[in-house]
Write an enzyme that holds these catalytic residues in place. Sequence first.
Site, PDB file in Angstrom:
ATOM      1  N   HIS A 201     -21.221   0.978 -35.672  1.00 24.80           N
ATOM      2  CA  HIS A 201     -22.551   1.366 -36.591  1.00 24.80           C
ATOM      3  C   HIS A 201     -22.533   2.942 -37.253  1.00 24.80           C
ATOM      4  CE1 HIS A 201     -23.336   3.087 -32.692  1.00 24.80           C
ATOM      5  NE2 HIS A 201     -23.557   2.096 -32.221  1.00 24.80           N
TER       6      HIS A 201
ATOM      7  N   GLY B  36     -24.429   5.127 -35.685  1.00 24.64           N
ATOM      8  CA  GLY B  36     -24.379   6.599 -34.706  1.00 24.64           C
ATOM      9  C   GLY B  36     -23.123   6.530 -34.439  1.00 24.64           C
ATOM     10  N   HIS B  37     -21.970   6.159 -34.342  1.00 25.14           N
ATOM     11  CA  HIS B  37     -20.258   6.261 -34.449  1.00 25.14           C
ATOM     12  C   HIS B  37     -20.543   7.014 -35.469  1.00 25.14           C
ATOM     13  CE1 HIS B  37     -19.984   2.314 -32.079  1.00 25.14           C
ATOM     14  NE2 HIS B  37     -19.536   3.194 -30.967  1.00 25.14           N
TER      15      HIS B  37
ATOM     16  N   GLY C 279     -22.586  11.370 -28.176  1.00 28.21           N
ATOM     17  CA  GLY C 279     -23.564  11.023 -28.202  1.00 28.21           C
ATOM     18  C   GLY C 279     -24.728  11.474 -27.695  1.00 28.21           C
TER      19      GLY C 279
ATOM     20  N   GLN D 174     -24.084  10.454 -19.756  1.00 26.41           N
ATOM     21  CA  GLN D 174     -22.832  10.609 -19.893  1.00 26.41           C
ATOM     22  C   GLN D 174     -22.367  11.605 -20.174  1.00 26.41           C
ATOM     23  OE1 GLN D 174     -20.291   6.688 -21.448  1.00 26.41           O
ATOM     24  NE2 GLN D 174     -20.839   7.780 -22.976  1.00 26.41           N
TER      25      GLN D 174
ATOM     26  N   SER E 124     -24.135  -0.888 -30.192  1.00 28.52           N
ATOM     27  CA  SER E 124     -23.180  -2.086 -30.332  1.00 28.52           C
ATOM     28  C   SER E 124     -24.306  -3.234 -29.619  1.00 28.52           C
ATOM     29  CB  SER E 124     -21.776  -2.255 -29.701  1.00 28.52           C
ATOM     30  OG  SER E 124     -20.998  -1.001 -29.977  1.00 28.52           O
TER      31      SER E 124
HETATM   32  P1  AMP Z   1     -20.364   3.699 -27.194  1.00 32.32           P
HETATM   33  O1  AMP Z   1     -19.206   2.737 -28.706  1.00 32.32           O
HETATM   34  O2  AMP Z   1     -20.861   2.774 -26.930  1.00 32.32           O
HETATM   35  O3  AMP Z   1     -19.089   3.797 -26.095  1.00 32.32           O
HETATM   36  O4  AMP Z   1     -20.351   5.086 -27.932  1.00 32.32           O
HETATM   37  C1  AMP Z   1     -19.159   5.927 -27.989  1.00 32.32           C
HETATM   38  C2  AMP Z   1     -20.216   7.167 -28.702  1.00 32.32           C
HETATM   39  O5  AMP Z   1     -20.816   6.655 -29.944  1.00 32.32           O
HETATM   40  C3  AMP Z   1     -20.188   7.719 -27.552  1.00 32.32           C
HETATM   41  O6  AMP Z   1     -20.239   9.229 -27.469  1.00 32.32           O
HETATM   42  C4  AMP Z   1     -22.124   7.550 -27.843  1.00 32.32           C
HETATM   43  O7  AMP Z   1     -22.879   7.965 -26.889  1.00 32.32           O
HETATM   44  C5  AMP Z   1     -22.118   7.239 -29.119  1.00 32.32           C
HETATM   45  N1  AMP Z   1     -23.178   6.552 -30.099  1.00 32.32           N
HETATM   46  C6  AMP Z   1     -23.818   5.514 -29.237  1.00 32.32           C
HETATM   47  N2  AMP Z   1     -24.833   4.922 -30.437  1.00 32.32           N
HETATM   48  C7  AMP Z   1     -25.157   6.003 -30.681  1.00 32.32           C
HETATM   49  C8  AMP Z   1     -26.115   6.677 -31.322  1.00 32.32           C
HETATM   50  N3  AMP Z   1     -27.178   5.571 -31.605  1.00 32.32           N
HETATM   51  N4  AMP Z   1     -26.026   8.168 -32.502  1.00 32.32           N
HETATM   52  C9  AMP Z   1     -25.208   8.660 -32.246  1.00 32.32           C
HETATM   53  N5  AMP Z   1     -24.566   8.341 -30.838  1.00 32.32           N
HETATM   54  C10 AMP Z   1     -24.031   6.645 -30.498  1.00 32.32           C
END
Ligand code: AMP
Length: 283
Positions: A34, A36-37, A149, A155, A190
Amino acid sequence: MILLRKAEDLQNWLEVKRKKGLKVGFVPTMGALHNGHISLLLASKANNNVTVSSIFVNPTQFNNAADFDNYPITIESDIQVLEKVECEALFLPSVAEIYPNGYSSSEKYDLGNLETILEGKYRPGHYQGVCKVVQMLLEIVMPDNLYLGQKDFQQCMVINKLIDQINLSHKIKVNICPTLRENDGLAMSSRNMRLNNLERSLAASIYQTLLFLKKNKENKNPIELKKMALATLIEKGFIPDYVEIADELSLAPVTEWNSKQKTIALVAASINEIRLIDNLRLD
Ligand code: AMP
């Protein structure tokens, strides 16, 4: 973008880049990408010559089998997203590639109280699994810059600690990027894909609760505020694991305001078994 499934292939590819003196940024993810990623990928693109992303839904960090089974997988559209932002390489390993000897390992990371409070308390074993996979990925990629993030605030602290423990802090710089939100404030995640329309509209209450804590900081003590926030979430239909106001450096709970202390509010709450987390700095 090059797609690599084997660690060795990725290492060989990176070796060529390194010989040219290129700087490598790394964005590890579990996919279902998304905005954020994307913000992490763009931060990496802006500050490195080469950006590597990984997609790996890490079984060892799921303490709940249903959460693992229901985790969204959208590889085709993820690849399109990565192509669009011109990510140079995607590492897409199988479980066997990451855990050739199976999951069980006697190795235990010393995470101190990070493992017993907040996410650590409610997701036993989660951070051991996170450390296991992140160590593997870092040893494979050996990036100059790692992008994480703030959405997963605890984390970030765990990974900083891990990098210290595995003696990579001189090599890898950790960059923590702000949380990206939907228009109504819901932190992008996600897991949001699993929310139905009603759940989705209620989910914004988590951010509203964080804003409420920030806004009322001057008026009420932290314990009273936490109680009110918990009651609001329950009234909206959430099952909260915690609403905490904590010291930003240690995550120790704050019971009284102290102008010298930086504080952060953190929430974890489930709506119909979909667990969402968020946080907001209060200062
Ligand atoms: P994930 O795929 O959920 O394991 O997240 C991968 C990376 O994206 C991690 O470092 C998360 O902290 C970051 N992340 C997830 N959601 C967001 C968001 N809304 N804004 C910024 N970074 C994010």
